[in-house]
Design an enzyme around this catalytic site. Sequence first.
Site, PDB file in Angstrom:
ATOM      1  N   PRO A 147      -9.851   2.747  -1.109  1.00 38.75           N
ATOM      2  CA  PRO A 147      -8.620   2.249  -1.756  1.00 38.75           C
ATOM      3  C   PRO A 147      -7.405   3.101  -1.375  1.00 38.75           C
ATOM      4  O   PRO A 147      -7.475   4.324  -1.391  1.00 38.75           O
ATOM      5  CB  PRO A 147      -8.925   2.396  -3.251  1.00 38.75           C
ATOM      6  CG  PRO A 147     -10.391   2.616  -3.357  1.00 38.75           C
ATOM      7  CD  PRO A 147     -10.833   3.218  -2.064  1.00 38.75           C
ATOM      8  N   GLU A 148      -6.323   2.429  -1.006  1.00 42.53           N
ATOM      9  CA  GLU A 148      -5.069   3.119  -0.704  1.00 42.53           C
ATOM     10  C   GLU A 148      -4.057   2.742  -1.783  1.00 42.53           C
ATOM     11  O   GLU A 148      -4.419   2.109  -2.775  1.00 42.53           O
ATOM     12  CB  GLU A 148      -4.586   2.716   0.703  1.00 42.53           C
ATOM     13  CG  GLU A 148      -5.643   3.006   1.778  1.00 42.53           C
ATOM     14  CD  GLU A 148      -5.178   2.640   3.186  1.00 42.53           C
ATOM     15  OE1 GLU A 148      -3.970   2.623   3.439  1.00 42.53           O
ATOM     16  OE2 GLU A 148      -6.054   2.359   4.026  1.00 42.53           O
TER      17      GLU A 148
END
Length: 296
Positions: A2-3
Amino acid sequence: MPELPEVETIRLKLEPRLVGRTLDRVEIDDARLVRPFEPQTVAAELEGERVSALERRGKYLIVRFESGRALLIHLRMTGSLRHAEHGALHEDPHRRAVVRLDDGSDVAYRDVRRFGTWLLLGAGELGPYLATRLGEEPLERGFTAQRLAKRLEGRRAPVKAALLDQRTVAGLGNIYVDEALWRAGIHPLRPAGSLAPEEVARLTRGVKEALRAGIRRQGATLRDYSTPDGGRGRMQDRFRVYGRDGEPCQRCGTPIEKIRAGGRGTWYCPACQRLEGDAASRSSSRPSRSSRQSSV
Ligand SMILES: [Zn+2]
């Protein structure tokens, strides 16, 4: 992993469920999640805390409590959070923690690879902790081309590697760096310090646009990421370059290529993103808007 757009999507969905609620019961089943502290100790500390805000900084999710303390959550590779009404949570072998809220609902933390972390910080500890680890927040007004230029100045590392460094810009990872560089028309292997002011300005815009596009589509679901209501992100269907080697560039039609940069698989358009940069390509064959129309 996840960014920023994925973590922001989680934050937006969980915020109305969490803020104002008290943590009634906390179970932490994985010692790795809170080490070097004891899971039972951390769980006991969390019980009774009332949530005052749910914030995000870079890829960190920050649960602020009325007591002044804060729980800092980093999802790393495969962490995700799920909110479920009372009794609706089903069995999950990868669940590492469950928080029962005072309205009877649950927030469950799942992590297949188990690299995620929960860190409980005392009042006043959060700011200093994040300050040494994170650079500019890219969607805030303070993230300007001048600020980014300062962070890139004198650096010989490839711009791709510089952008993956969380102290340059907070929240970018492999996907959105590639997307931002394509939007800016900058080759991932250009030395970070070699960018002209005009290129840094384009990169600043490219970063903001790539991240906003990701948030609009609730992030990208490649493997494990899902939203707190169990939904999938849709950004993976809209990538311009990431994972698209061999497919035509949406701007000029040239096949996207894959290389390694900053130690990571990296996708770019060899025509729109020239290694020589603006100076060399200005006189030769930089694709223009008119050539885009004729080639697509
Ligand atoms: Zn192109």
